[in-house]
Write an enzyme that holds these catalytic residues in place. Structure first.
Site, PDB file in Angstrom:
ATOM      1  CG  HIS A 193      -0.149  -0.310   2.757  1.00 20.74           C
ATOM      2  ND1 HIS A 193       0.114  -1.619   3.154  1.00 20.74           N
ATOM      3  CD2 HIS A 193       0.317   0.707   3.464  1.00 20.74           C
ATOM      4  CE1 HIS A 193       1.040  -1.178   3.914  1.00 20.74           C
ATOM      5  NE2 HIS A 193       1.232   0.412   4.710  1.00 20.74           N
ATOM      6  CB  CYS A 512     -13.643  15.879  10.376  1.00 21.13           C
ATOM      7  SG  CYS A 512     -14.819  16.206  11.184  1.00 21.13           S
TER       8      CYS A 512
END
Ligand code: PEP
Ligand code: MG
Length: 596
Positions: A193, A512
């Site tokens: 990743h 968020c």
């Protein structure tokens, strides 16, 4: 000069002083300068004092409840705490090797551990558990002032390279890539990743080095050559000359084209990606990462960084103005102070990195906090609001209130905004209209989202708090942290409910919480209909990449199925099957390729 061969996953060549990060041990090893030595030793001593106090408290409690015999178990740890082989020896390592105290304590534990492992007596061998416990406590207390690897990484010099055993997405997301020039890891393959992240950030990287994190010492000068798949230790002048020529030819492309390009799903849905920041300095990292704006500025961090003078309107105004100008034309959402009384009181006593700033402690409080506290301290709140409204002329400001549990508080806060604007108008200042929004992070706010939506300009879903209050799981309490589950059906339903309430009133809603930084969870959130997110700057590049591979129509179908599932396990399985991934914890790699 020595060359370590690995797999180059992102081209380019850079040099820098090594910062070593050993994730497996959860301990960061980094070099400290002579100037910082005294502070580091003091940090170690403070950790010992705190640990002693905690152990005495625990001992006292156990004695009261279970009797003196049980309590004496803690005497051993208290004695060890003052053993010259522990803290004084760690201090010696800090002094001699110029390494951080956390690392020195970990070294001692490894030395001790080896001795205990050789002891034949099983009773004595088990005492290793006591040492581990004590070392864990010391490490925890050492982190109190610094809190997260992110804060540690923040202290890096400009020219650093990161050498890690492994770089997980969550950690990579915490790195300020404007400061770290490149990285090398023991683990990894081309599909790793972090390799994807390195390529999208355009930082040179070499992975699959096996034992680089052991062979390289903190502060050692190294070169990372992504194209040649190697890491060079103690490079010659000739190699450094090559690095310098490369740097001249490849000036860092701040906000390179692909970073500036907005995020879009494979089926063309625009997704807005903003950054969460804690310090005005983070703006550079946000821009570099390609954030469209700042979706969450945790302004309470000002309390610990402007020398404690929160009553200084001009000082705040200058900071907000700088941020608005720096982020233009993007918007900056400033969340008004989200602290509680203790934290506010401690801000002058404990300036930088005061204990309250530690992630573990922040946010687990549910008393007079956030907007509730601001409303009881009108003098303080008015200063912040006036500073914000004055700064609003210099960019796109949005004001957001934290920890709102009802419409009354919102109305009261809006009245205070109007009052601050009137004060400024009397002073002859021009005050533009500023959008005002609330964080949806208390279940009561989520359940009254339809009512709140009528009286605000935007919503921001704060899943960090929402999850803990909705599931009644303190995010700082390790005993129940397993239950802190973003994929709980209740959380997914609440998110959908809030999104719908916002849509009915045609106000924007963003999310968020940390949840958005996790690529797999992000895909589900898109499936749940969200199109705006704010996340740690380091997570943005990966998010863009993941979104570009994703069909939102497919994810909506997946989300519809998931919303009917009763357990976290089933939800996770369904999501992973849809994404073709082996596990949520596994790193994010290109679809269909296996992880190392
Ligand atoms: C939240 O609660 O999700 C959030 C973003 O705010 P914080 O983590 O600062 O409480
Ligand atoms: Mg919160």
């Amino acid at each position: 000069m020595q060359r370590l061969k690995g797999i180059g996953v992102s081209p380019g060549v850079v040099s820098g002083r090594a910062v070593i990060l050993i994730q497996r041990a959860q301990v960061l090893r980094y070099q400290i300068t002579s100037a910082r030595l005294g502070r580091e030793l003091a940090r170690l001593e403070e950790a010992r004092t705190r640990s002693r106090q905690q152990l005495r408290d625990i001992r006292g409690r156990v004695a009261r409840r279970r009797g003196p015999e049980m309590a004496s178990l803690f005497d051993a740890q208290l004695l060890m705490l003052d053993d010259p082989m522990l803290v004084p020896r760690a201090a010696e390592i800090v002094r001699q090797q110029r390494v951080n105290a956390d690392w020195a304590v970990q070294q001692i534990f490894e030395e001790f551990g080896a001795v205990f492992d050789e002891v034949a007596d099983p009773y004595l061998r088990e005492r290793k558990g006591d040492v581990a416990d004590l070392v864990g406590r010391l490490t925890m207390n050492l982190r109190k002032g610094v809190s997260t690897p992110r804060d540690l990484l923040r202290e890096l010099d400009e020219a650093s390279v990161l050498i890690a055993d492994e770089l997980t997405p969550s950690l990579a997301a915490q790195v300020d890539w404007t400061k770290v020039r490149g990285f090398a890891t023991d683990a990894g393959s081309r599909t790793y990743h972090t390799a994807i992240l390195a390529r999208s950030l355009e930082v040179p990287a070499v992975v699959g080095l096996h034992d680089a994190s052991r062979r390289i010492t903190p502060g050692q000068l190294v070169v990372i050559d992504g194209a040649a798949s190697e890491v060079i230790l103690e490079p010659t002048d000739e190699v450094l000359g090559r690095v310098a020529r490369y740097a001249d030819d490849h000036q860092p492309s701040i906000a390179a084209d692909h970073q500036r390009r907005p995020a879009t799903t494979a089926d063309g849905v625009r997704i807005k990606l903003d950054a969460n920041i804690e310090f005005p300095d983070d703006l550079a990292a946000a821009r570099y990462a390609g954030a469209e704006g700042i979706g969450l500025y945790r302004s309470e961090f000002l309390l610990t960084s402007v020398g404690g003078d929160v009553a200084n309107e001009d000082q705040q105004y200058q900071i907000y103005r700088g941020m608005l100008e720096g982020m233009a034309p993007g918007a900056v959402t400033v969340r008004t102070f989200d602290v509680d009384e203790d934290q506010l009181a401690s801000q002058s006593a404990e300036p930088l990195g005061g204990g309250w700033a530690a992630d573990q402690e922040r946010g687990s409080r549910q008393g007079l906090r956030g907007l509730r506290l601001s409303l009881t301290r009108p003098e303080l709140f008015q200063v912040q609001l006036r500073a914000l409204l004055r700064a609003a002329r210099h960019g796109q400001l949005r004001i957001m209130f934290p920890f709102v549990s009802g419409v009354e508080q919102l109305r009261e806060a809006r009245r205070m905004v109007a009052e601050a604007a009137a004060d400024l108008a009397r002073r002859g200042e021009i005050v533009p209209r500023v959008p005002v929004g609330v964080m949806i992070e208390i279940p009561a706010a989520a359940y009254t989202a339809d009512l709140l939506a009528r009286e605000v300009d935007f919503f921001t879903i704060g899943t960090n708090d929402l999850i803990q209050y909705c599931l009644a799981v303190d995010r700082a309490d390790e005993r129940v942290s397993r239950l802190y589950e973003p994929l709980h059906p209740a959380i997914l339903r609440i998110i959908v409910m809030v999104r719908r309430a916002a849509a009915r009133q045609r106000i924007p809603v963003s999310l968020c919480g940390e949840m958005a930084s996790d690529p797999a969870l992000l895909t589900l959130l898109v499936g749940l209909g969200l199109t705006e997110f704010s996340m740690t700057p380091g997570a943005i590049a990966v998010a863009k990449q993941v979104l570009a591979e994703l069909r939102s129509d497919e994810m909506r179908a997946v989300a519809r199925r998931i919303l009917r599932l009763p357990t976290v396990d089933e939800i996770e399985r369904e999501l992973l099957a849809a994404l073709g991934r082996p596990s949520l914890a596994s790193a994010w790699g290109p679809r269909g390729e296996s992880e190392p």
